[in-house]
Structures are given as C-alpha cells and as structure tokens.
Scaffold this motif. Structure first.
Motif, PDB file in Angstrom:
ATOM      1  N   MET A 188       4.011  16.130   5.073  1.00  0.00           N
ATOM      2  CA  MET A 188       2.982  16.923   5.762  1.00  0.00           C
ATOM      3  C   MET A 188       3.637  18.056   6.546  1.00  0.00           C
ATOM      4  SD  MET A 188       0.252  14.071   7.178  1.00  0.00           S
ATOM      5  CE  MET A 188       1.384  13.298   8.350  1.00  0.00           C
ATOM      6  N   THR A 189       2.924  19.149   6.645  1.00  0.00           N
ATOM      7  CA  THR A 189       3.419  20.281   7.440  1.00  0.00           C
ATOM      8  C   THR A 189       2.429  20.596   8.551  1.00  0.00           C
ATOM      9  OG1 THR A 189       2.373  21.875   5.938  1.00  0.00           O
ATOM     10  CG2 THR A 189       4.669  21.289   5.504  1.00  0.00           C
ATOM     11  N   GLY A 190       2.963  21.131   9.640  1.00  0.00           N
ATOM     12  CA  GLY A 190       2.135  21.491  10.785  1.00  0.00           C
ATOM     13  C   GLY A 190       2.886  21.248  12.072  1.00  0.00           C
ATOM     14  N   ARG A 191       2.207  21.380  13.181  1.00  0.00           N
ATOM     15  CA  ARG A 191       2.796  21.109  14.491  1.00  0.00           C
ATOM     16  C   ARG A 191       2.753  19.608  14.770  1.00  0.00           C
ATOM     17  NH1 ARG A 191       5.631  25.357  16.865  1.00  0.00           N
ATOM     18  NH2 ARG A 191       4.501  27.300  16.526  1.00  0.00           N
ATOM     19  N   GLU A 192       3.835  19.093  15.320  1.00  0.00           N
ATOM     20  CA  GLU A 192       3.858  17.696  15.740  1.00  0.00           C
ATOM     21  C   GLU A 192       3.482  17.603  17.215  1.00  0.00           C
ATOM     22  OE1 GLU A 192       7.053  15.011  14.765  1.00  0.00           O
ATOM     23  OE2 GLU A 192       7.686  16.281  13.090  1.00  0.00           O
ATOM     24  N   VAL A 193       2.687  16.588  17.532  1.00  0.00           N
ATOM     25  CA  VAL A 193       2.293  16.319  18.915  1.00  0.00           C
ATOM     26  C   VAL A 193       2.345  14.818  19.150  1.00  0.00           C
ATOM     27  CG1 VAL A 193       0.445  16.457  20.630  1.00  0.00           C
ATOM     28  CG2 VAL A 193       0.787  18.343  19.051  1.00  0.00           C
ATOM     29  N   SER A 194       2.788  14.426  20.327  1.00  0.00           N
ATOM     30  CA  SER A 194       2.796  13.009  20.711  1.00  0.00           C
ATOM     31  C   SER A 194       1.769  12.794  21.815  1.00  0.00           C
ATOM     32  CB  SER A 194       4.172  12.588  21.235  1.00  0.00           C
ATOM     33  OG  SER A 194       5.175  12.824  20.267  1.00  0.00           O
ATOM     34  N   VAL A 195       0.938  11.779  21.647  1.00  0.00           N
ATOM     35  CA  VAL A 195      -0.025  11.418  22.679  1.00  0.00           C
ATOM     36  C   VAL A 195       0.118   9.926  22.966  1.00  0.00           C
ATOM     37  CG1 VAL A 195      -2.444  11.324  23.376  1.00  0.00           C
ATOM     38  CG2 VAL A 195      -1.626  13.233  22.003  1.00  0.00           C
ATOM     39  N   LEU A 196       0.495   9.605  24.192  1.00  0.00           N
ATOM     40  CA  LEU A 196       0.609   8.215  24.617  1.00  0.00           C
ATOM     41  C   LEU A 196      -0.730   7.789  25.204  1.00  0.00           C
ATOM     42  CD1 LEU A 196       3.526   9.463  24.605  1.00  0.00           C
ATOM     43  CD2 LEU A 196       4.108   7.810  26.352  1.00  0.00           C
ATOM     44  N   CYS A 197      -1.167   6.581  24.860  1.00  0.00           N
ATOM     45  CA  CYS A 197      -2.470   6.101  25.310  1.00  0.00           C
ATOM     46  C   CYS A 197      -2.329   4.733  25.968  1.00  0.00           C
ATOM     47  CB  CYS A 197      -3.432   5.962  24.125  1.00  0.00           C
ATOM     48  SG  CYS A 197      -3.670   7.452  23.142  1.00  0.00           S
ATOM     49  N   PHE A 198      -2.984   4.552  27.104  1.00  0.00           N
ATOM     50  CA  PHE A 198      -3.084   3.231  27.713  1.00  0.00           C
ATOM     51  C   PHE A 198      -4.201   2.460  27.015  1.00  0.00           C
ATOM     52  CE2 PHE A 198      -1.260   5.465  31.514  1.00  0.00           C
ATOM     53  CZ  PHE A 198      -0.124   4.681  31.641  1.00  0.00           C
ATOM     54  N   SER A 199      -3.983   1.155  26.808  1.00  0.00           N
ATOM     55  CA  SER A 199      -5.008   0.328  26.184  1.00  0.00           C
ATOM     56  C   SER A 199      -5.035  -1.053  26.828  1.00  0.00           C
ATOM     57  CB  SER A 199      -4.742   0.177  24.682  1.00  0.00           C
ATOM     58  OG  SER A 199      -5.607  -0.786  24.114  1.00  0.00           O
ATOM     59  N   ASP A 200      -6.249  -1.585  26.990  1.00  0.00           N
ATOM     60  CA  ASP A 200      -6.385  -2.965  27.475  1.00  0.00           C
ATOM     61  C   ASP A 200      -6.942  -3.879  26.383  1.00  0.00           C
ATOM     62  OD1 ASP A 200      -9.057  -2.306  27.302  1.00  0.00           O
ATOM     63  OD2 ASP A 200      -9.533  -2.688  29.405  1.00  0.00           O
ATOM     64  N   GLY A 201      -6.909  -3.395  25.139  1.00  0.00           N
ATOM     65  CA  GLY A 201      -7.417  -4.162  24.012  1.00  0.00           C
ATOM     66  C   GLY A 201      -8.819  -3.768  23.605  1.00  0.00           C
ATOM     67  N   LYS A 202      -9.558  -3.160  24.544  1.00  0.00           N
ATOM     68  CA  LYS A 202     -10.923  -2.694  24.256  1.00  0.00           C
ATOM     69  C   LYS A 202     -11.048  -1.199  24.542  1.00  0.00           C
ATOM     70  CE  LYS A 202     -12.767  -5.334  27.372  1.00  0.00           C
ATOM     71  NZ  LYS A 202     -11.554  -5.934  27.976  1.00  0.00           N
ATOM     72  N   THR A 203     -10.652  -0.826  25.752  1.00  0.00           N
ATOM     73  CA  THR A 203     -10.707   0.577  26.185  1.00  0.00           C
ATOM     74  C   THR A 203      -9.354   1.230  25.928  1.00  0.00           C
ATOM     75  OG1 THR A 203     -12.302   0.028  27.917  1.00  0.00           O
ATOM     76  CG2 THR A 203     -11.058   2.077  28.190  1.00  0.00           C
ATOM     77  N   ILE A 204      -9.395   2.483  25.506  1.00  0.00           N
ATOM     78  CA  ILE A 204      -8.148   3.238  25.328  1.00  0.00           C
ATOM     79  C   ILE A 204      -8.303   4.592  26.014  1.00  0.00           C
ATOM     80  CG2 ILE A 204      -8.842   4.111  23.048  1.00  0.00           C
ATOM     81  CD1 ILE A 204      -5.783   3.908  22.309  1.00  0.00           C
ATOM     82  N   ILE A 205      -7.300   4.958  26.824  1.00  0.00           N
ATOM     83  CA  ILE A 205      -7.334   6.232  27.551  1.00  0.00           C
ATOM     84  C   ILE A 205      -6.082   7.034  27.213  1.00  0.00           C
ATOM     85  CG2 ILE A 205      -7.446   7.367  29.786  1.00  0.00           C
ATOM     86  CD1 ILE A 205      -8.735   4.912  30.955  1.00  0.00           C
ATOM     87  N   PRO A 206      -6.246   8.192  26.573  1.00  0.00           N
ATOM     88  CA  PRO A 206      -5.081   9.024  26.267  1.00  0.00           C
ATOM     89  C   PRO A 206      -4.483   9.649  27.526  1.00  0.00           C
ATOM     90  CG  PRO A 206      -7.075   9.876  25.179  1.00  0.00           C
ATOM     91  CD  PRO A 206      -7.497   8.760  26.088  1.00  0.00           C
ATOM     92  N   MET A 207      -3.164   9.765  27.530  1.00  0.00           N
ATOM     93  CA  MET A 207      -2.467  10.494  28.597  1.00  0.00           C
ATOM     94  C   MET A 207      -2.359  11.958  28.183  1.00  0.00           C
ATOM     95  SD  MET A 207       0.613   7.770  29.403  1.00  0.00           S
ATOM     96  CE  MET A 207       0.435   6.180  28.573  1.00  0.00           C
ATOM     97  N   THR A 208      -1.684  12.735  28.992  1.00  0.00           N
ATOM     98  CA  THR A 208      -1.443  14.125  28.638  1.00  0.00           C
ATOM     99  C   THR A 208      -0.535  14.192  27.406  1.00  0.00           C
ATOM    100  OG1 THR A 208      -0.661  16.261  29.484  1.00  0.00           O
ATOM    101  CG2 THR A 208       0.565  14.306  30.164  1.00  0.00           C
TER     102      THR A 208
END
Length: 424
Positions: A188-208
């Motif tokens: 694949m080609t394109g820009r790479e981005v990393s997004v870390l997300c907190f999860s409690d098994g049900k809810t997931i919240i992305p970080m910056t």
C-alpha cells in the motif's frame, strides 16, 4: 497507590514520567527499569518475562496497580498472571494480545469483520510462499507472523529480494519461531499515521495522532528499526480521516475482539495507511507504541493513572480525554550500527542539561549505570529527545536543537524526523 511498571525502555520511561506526576501514585516500582526510570521509580532487577517473580514481588510489596507495558510479556500472559491473583492490572490478557502476537490472526480478524486492510495470504510452507510470489507484482510486503521487535516486516522491491526474505524468515529463522508462518500482503502507498486508543473492552477512546519513522537512515532508507523518531499530531490525520476510523476501525475492532471472546483492555495501537482509497490498517499492537508514547503522553492533560484505572475497571465512558493544543517531536539517539550490530557501554554526557527544562524531555531507551555509577549506553536505541512547541515546525526545531546537548561515543540519529511537516 503503590504502582508497579513492568518494562525498561523509552516507552516505559515516558509512562513512568506520566504516572509519577499523578497524585494517586504514592510509590512507583519498575521491573527492570533503566537509568532514566531510576530517577522516578525504585527499579528492581526482575525480567519482564518472569511472571512468577513479578507476581511474588507485587504481593510482597502490596502493589495496588500493575502496568504491563511491553509486547513480549503481554503476549506471554504476564498480565494474566497478575489478574488471576486478583491484582488490578493495565494491559490486555494473552488471548487479546494475540492481535499483535499473530499477524495471521490479526489479518483474519479484519477480513471476518470487514475492517479495511491490505489484501493478503498466509503461509506456513516456504515453498508455497515462494510459489505465491510468482503470482503477484512487486513491491512485496512479507511479515513474520509473530513478534520481532518491530523488525519483522520486509518491503522487497524485486522478486529476488522477496525470495531472500522468505528464506531469511522461514528457513534461516532470523526471528526464531516468529517466522514459522508468514503473511504476504498487498503493498500500500500513502501517508502512515499511528493512533493509540484506550479501551476498557467496550468503550474505545482514540488519543492524539502521531507518526513514526521506522527506517534507520535519512530519507527512509536502510533497515526497519523499532523507530528512529516520531511527531504528534499528524497533519495528515484530518477530522474526516478520524471520523472514518472511529466508525470503521477502532470500535469495530474492539467489538470484534469481544465477539471472539477476547475482551481487549489496555491500549490498542492502530497503524494506519492513508491510501487513495481511504484509510486502511497496516497493523495493530496491543500496547503503547515506542517512540509514539514519547510524544503522545507529554501532550496528555488527564491524570494518566485515572485513565489506566478506567480501562481496567470498565469505566472508560466516564473519562473526558483531552490533549494540549500543541505539538511534540521525538528524535532517537541511537548507537551507530543499529539495528544490526553496535557497541555499548559508552558514557552519556549532557543529561544534566535537561534538569528543570520545561518543554524538553529525555526518555531513556537503552541505558544503565556502570560500576562507577555513570549512565552508559546499553542498547541500539539509547535516548529519545522530545521537545514541545506551539506547532510541529517549532517542536521539530526545538527537538533537534536539544539533541546537541547530549553526546556519547558512537552517537547516531536521523536528521529528517518530521521533515514532511516543514514542507506543508
């Protein structure tokens, strides 16, 4: 609270720094830690893989909360060992950490639940893998199935390179049993981005968002490494991209893991490729990234211990996650020769220049104390120099200026970390 942090790299130093700031943290231990973490925590010489010794220590010290940070112990079930003893722990169980520990599992999961990713085939027979190469076009992406310290992915420009890669991984066993199986993916080609997300098994919240630089040399040349530097936020991770990923990647993945009986609690690292056909998943990791953590946590407004507890307790929906409206850049100072061969044991000079220096951080990745109490190099990636700025261009300038304040024999770094942001 008495808190035990399992790990001893740059990611763990950044976590230790954030945890030590929390009013909830009365005492911090690190196993095994490093020379930088030792300024924030009491380091104990226990291997991250020695679950019985770690659990015994936690019981002896009446530890209230454990943070298992690296990939290997998570994949081996070290978080399970604490949880099974009733010790509250941040980090996914082994059956959830498989999302990183097996690339074949990860690809099959995404295919089953319609999570956007590259086309692929999986092989446990090198002859069949070699035959398959004849049916697809270059470049070739070959991934060792198991953990390989971030180095188990080969991008091969010719079929000869690809054949050598199959031999290296599956026959010569460069990465040991991690290479018993390989995944061959569409390039694949394109820009790479990393997004870390907190999860409690049900809810997931992305970080910056953040963006890593994996190749050893300037201009993205040379071998893959554990990461030579990173910046946050990524200007390429727009609101439109974020909305797509929130709907089609993050929540769908956590829901898929739950449906498979693999409840995921901890940090889900999402490596994304922003292709001309939309964002696609490059990889998932079951923990904080390194060196992404070194630019994400310094921008976090929340008490990190409260967030970690919410993930463990299943109450993440009560957290309002917020980040500073600024930017951060981390440049890794490495040992020349990394990631192949390099010498260790050189004294690191200039660390005192960062004492009480607001907006600047030195996160130790591979350091230790020598017999004279001096801090010396003890790894391929040695120090992560992180600097903040009002924007990415300013943060990048600050970070590179700060790298001049630290020196050691054999020092090596890339000079183009975040260069793309200067060209915006």
């Amino acid at each position: 609270m008495k808190i035990l942090l399992v790990g001893g790299g740059g990611r763990e130093h950044a976590i230790a720094w954030a945890v030590a700031k929390s009013p909830k943290c009365d005492k911090l231990y690190a196993a095994p830690g490093n020379a930088g973490i030792a300024e924030l925590a009491e380091c104990v010489p226990i291997s991250v893989m020695d679950a019985p010794a770690l659990v015994s220590f936690a019981k002896e010290k009446d530890i209230d909360f454990v943070i298992v940070a690296p990939d290997d112990p998570l994949a081996a079930g070290v978080a399970d060992a604490f949880l099974d003893e009733g010790i509250k722990t941040f980090g996914p169980r082994k059956n959830a950490a498989i999302i990183e520990a097996s690339k074949a599992f990860c690809k099959d999961l995404m295919k089953k639940y319609d999570i956007p990713s590259a086309a692929y085939e999986t092989f446990d027979d090198p002859d069949k893998a070699l035959t398959y190469l004849e049916t697809i076009d270059a470049p070739y992406v070959i991934k060792a199935d198991g953990l390989a310290l971030g180095k188990g992915v080969l991008i091969c420009q010719t079929i000869e390179e690809a054949r050598d890669g199959i031999k290296e991984i599956m026959i010569d066993k460069k990465f040991g049993d991690s290479g018993n199986k390989v995944v061959i993916e569409e390039f694949m080609t394109g820009r790479e981005v990393s997004v870390l997300c907190f999860s409690d098994g049900k809810t997931i919240i992305p970080m910056t968002s953040a963006q890593d630089h994996k190749r050893a040399g300037d201009g993205d040349t040379g071998l893959n490494t554990g990461g030579m530097g990173t910046f946050s936020p990524s200007p390429f991770y727009t609101d439109e991209v974020a909305k797509f990923c929130e709907e089609n990647v993050y929540q769908k993945t956590i829901d898929a893991m739950a449906a498979e009986g693999r409840e995921f609690k901890g940090v889900l690292f999402c490596g994304l490729m922003l292709t001309d056909k939309g964002p696609k998943v490059l990889e998932f990791n079951a923990r904080f990234g390194d060196p992404e953590t070194q630019v994400v946590l310094p921008r976090l407004k929340n008490d990190v211990v409260e967030v970690f507890e919410a993930c463990a307790d299943g109450t993440l929906d009560k957290i309002d996650l917020q980040f500073e409206d600024n930017a951060a850049v981390c440049v890794m100072l490495a040992s020349d020769g990394y990631p192949v061969s390099y010498e260790k044991g050189y004294e690191i000079r200039g660390l005192e220049n960062f004492k009480n220096k607001d907006g600047y951080f030195v996160f130790h990745s591979g350091t230790k104390f020598d017999e004279n109490g001096k801090v010396v190099t003890n790894g391929g990636r040695v120090i992560g120099v992180t600097a903040l700025g009002s924007n990415l261009v300013e943060a990048r300038a600050n970070a590179y200026k700060a790298t001049e304040l630290i020196d050691f024999d054999n020092k090596y770094m890339r000079h183009d970390i975040g260069k793309a942001i200067d060209e915006q």
